[in-house]
Design a protein around this motif. Structure first.
Motif: not given
Length: 536
Positions: A378-392, A528-536
Motif C-alpha cells: 500500500l505504501e508503494e502504491l500511495i507513493l506512486k499515486e502522489i508522485n503522479e499527482k505532483i507531475m500532473k 481489489r479496488d483502492i480509492k483515494i480521497k484527496w484533500n483537493f
C-alpha cells in the motif's frame, strides 16, 4: 473543672480571643485604618479582658488574609475544637463579622453548638452577647447583612473578572508553559523563549507521527523539565499535589495533549473555563464551552495557525499509536474498508505488516472484505499515486484550473447547511418560549389549570433539552468543518513544495490525503479496488 471564683464571688471565665484580617479589608480605600488591623483588634479585646476581673485570657486565635465565608480558616477551626473540648468558656471578638459573615455558621455555632457546649459569645462593636436572649434577633439580622455583603463582594469580583477577560486581559496568577506574565503588565502574556522552543518541538513531533505518550517519553529522555518542574526551578511556587518529590515529576500524555489543544499558543486567550459553585462553596466545576470567554490575538503566538489546525485535524482523525514505541504509522486514521466503512487496523507477522478490516476482528465476522493488504504494498502504491499527482499538477496552468474548480468549497457548503439547520432549531426554541409565555397568561387567567400548565412545562423542558443537544452537535460539526476549510491546502504551495517524493511520512500523507478506501479481493481477477480521497 473545679470552679474558681474571684473576690466578688463571680466565676472565673476562660476567654479565647479571635481576630481576623481579610482580603476585603486590605482593599479598602483607607488601608491604614487601625480598626481593621490585627494589632488594634488585639488591643481592643485585651482591654475588654482587663476591664472584666473574672475574664482570664487562655488563648489567642488569629487568621490573616482569609475571608469570613465558611470555615476555611485554620485558627477558626482550632478555636471551634477548643470550644468543643471544654477549654474555653467565652469567645471574644471585635465584631460578629470577624467571627463569620456566613449566616449558616452563625446559626450553627452561636445559636446551637455554643449553647450545647456552654460557651458564651461576645462581640464588642455590635454588642452581640449570647447570654442576652433579647438580642438574638439582632445577631441574626447582623448575620444576614454580613452574608449579603459577602454575596455582593463576590458578585462584584466575578463581574470585574469577566470584564477583564472580555477585554483580553490575562487574570490568572500563573502563565501556561511557554509563556510568562509580563513584568510591565501583569494582565499581559509574553513568550518564554526557552519553554517556547519545547512547545514548538511538541507540535513538530506530533506531526511526524509520534503520539502523546511517545512525545512525553522523548522529552523525559532528553531530561527536559516538565511544566511544573520548570516553573519550580524558576522560583514560581505552584500548589502541586503529588506523592512524588517535585524533581521526580515527569512529562506525561495529558500534559502533551493539553499543549497540543490549547489555543493560547496561536495567540488566543480562552478563560473562564471553570468556576466555584458559590462564594461559600469553593468546589470547582467546569463551565459549558459556550460560556468560555475567548479573545483573539491578545499576545504573541508561538505556533502558527496552519500548524495548529493541522494538529487538531490529526488528533480528531488519528488512531491509537503502536503500543511498543508510541509511534503512529503513516496511514494512521486514513485507511478504511470500502465495503463496510470500518477502519483498517494494523497487524504484524514475523515477515510483514498488514492492514485488515477492523470489522473482522476477534469474534466478529461481519464484513465481506476478509483479505488483508500488505502495508509495504500500500505504501508503494500511495507513493506512486502522489508522485503522479505532483507531475500532473505542477504545471501552473493546471494549478489555476484546479483552483477554479475548487471555488465551490465542499466545507463551506456543509457549514452553510449546518448554520441553516441551527437557525431553524433556534427559531423553534423561540416559538416554544413565546408559546410558553401565552400558556402562563392562560394559567393566570384561569383558562388552563395549574396541573395542565405543569405538564406543558415538563414537555417544554424535555423539548428544549433535546434542541440544545442538537445545537451542540451542530456546533461541533461546524467547528470541525471550519478547521477543515481553514486547513484546505493551497495547491500552488504544495505542488511547488514537492517535486518528487522518495519516501512517505505522516506529514506528507496528512497534506495530500483525506482517506484511503480498500475494497475486497476480486476472486476472478485477483485484484481489489483502492480509492483515494484527496484533500483537493
Amino acid at each position: 473543672m473545679n470552679e474558681i471564683k474571684s473576690v466578688n464571688n463571680e466565676k472565673i471565665l476562660r476567654v479565647g480571643i479571635y481576630e481576623r484580617l481579610s482580603d476585603e479589608d486590605r482593599n479598602k480605600q483607607n488601608k491604614s485604618d487601625d480598626s481593621e488591623s490585627i494589632k488594634n483588634q488585639r488591643h481592643l479585646l485585651l482591654s475588654e479582658i482587663e476591664r472584666r476581673p473574672n475574664f482570664i485570657l487562655v488563648d489567642e486565635y488569629c487568621d490573616e488574609d482569609l475571608s469570613g465565608a465558611g470555615t476555611y480558616r485554620p485558627e477558626f477551626e482550632r478555636l471551634i475544637r477548643d470550644c468543643e473540648n471544654n477549654k474555653i468558656d467565652v469567645v471574644l471578638c471585635k465584631s460578629q463579622s470577624r467571627f463569620s459573615r456566613d449566616m449558616e455558621i452563625i446559626e450553627k455555632y452561636l445559636h446551637n453548638k455554643f449553647i450545647e457546649w456552654k460557651v458564651r459569645f461576645i462581640s464588642l462593636a455590635d454588642n452581640a452577647d449570647t447570654n442576652n436572649k433579647g438580642n438574638k434577633k439582632s445577631r441574626q439580622i447582623n448575620g444576614l447583612v454580613n452574608e449579603w455583603y459577602l454575596e455582593d463582594i463576590s458578585n462584584n469580583i466575578r463581574t470585574a473578572f469577566n470584564v477583564k477577560m472580555k477585554q483580553g486581559e490575562f487574570i490568572s496568577p500563573f502563565a501556561s508553559y511557554g509563556y510568562k506574565v509580563s513584568q510591565e503588565d501583569n494582565n499581559k502574556l509574553v513568550v518564554d523563549l526557552i519553554a517556547s522552543e519545547t512547545v514548538k518541538d511538541i507540535y513538530n513531533l506530533y506531526l511526524t507521527g509520534l503520539g502523546f505518550t511517545a512525545i512525553a517519553k522523548y522529552l523525559n529522555s532528553k531530561k527536559i523539565p516538565c511544566p511544573s518542574l520548570y516553573k519550580y526551578r524558576k522560583g514560581i511556587k505552584l500548589n502541586i499535589i503529588s506523592n512524588k518529590p517535585r524533581e521526580d515529576i515527569k512529562w506525561n500524555a495529558n500534559a502533551i495533549k493539553t499543549i497540543l489543544t490549547n489555543e493560547l499558543y496561536i495567540g488566543n486567550l480562552v478563560q473562564g473555563k471553570r468556576t466555584t459553585i458559590s462564594y461559600k462553596n469553593h468546589k470547582i466545576r467546569k463551565k459549558d464551552k459556550k460560556e468560555w470567554i475567548k479573545v483573539l490575538n491578545t499576545h504573541e503566538a508561538i505556533i502558527d495557525k496552519e500548524t495548529f489546525n493541522r494538529v487538531q485535524i490529526a488528533i480528531k482523525e488519528r488512531t491509537k499509536p503502536i503500543k511498543k514505541n508510541g509511534i503512529v504509522h503513516v496511514f494512521s486514521g486514513k485507511v478504511f474498508c470500502l465495503e463496510c466503512n470500518h477502519y483498517m487496523r494494523k497487524k504484524n507477522s514475523s515477515r510483514h505488516e498488514y492492514l485488515v478490516c477492523s470489522n473482522n476482528r476477534d469474534v466478529y465476522n461481519n464484513c465481506i472484505n476478509k483479505t488483508s493488504i500488505r502495508y509495504d504494498n500500500l505504501e508503494e502504491l500511495i507513493l506512486k499515486e502522489i508522485n503522479e499527482k505532483i507531475m500532473k499538477y505542477y504545471d501552473k496552468e493546471q494549478l489555476i484550473k484546479l483552483d477554479s474548480n475548487n471555488k465551490k468549497n465542499i466545507y463551506f457548503n456543509k457549514i452553510q447547511s449546518l448554520e441553516k439547520q441551527k437557525k431553524e432549531i433556534e427559531n423553534e426554541i423561540n416559538k416554544t418560549r413565546n408559546y410558553l409565555k401565552s400558556l402562563y397568561e392562560d394559567k393566570v387567567n384561569g383558562i388552563i389549570t395549574t396541573n395542565q400548565f405543569k405538564d406543558l412545562i415538563l414537555n417544554y423542558n424535555k423539548n428544549e433539552e433535546k434542541f440544545n443537544k442538537e445545537i451542540k452537535n451542530i456546533n461541533d460539526d461546524i467547528n470541525y468543518y471550519k478547521i477543515k476549510e481553514k486547513t484546505k491546502i493551497n495547491k500552488d504551495k504544495i505542488f511547488n513544495k514537492y517535486k518528487k517524493i522518495n519516501k512517505l511520512n505522516k506529514i506528507i500523507i496528512d497534506e495530500f490525503i483525506n482517506k484511503i478506501y480498500i475494497g475486497k479481493i476480486n476472486n476472478e481477477t485477483n485484484t481489489r479496488d483502492i480509492k483515494i480521497k484527496w484533500n483537493f
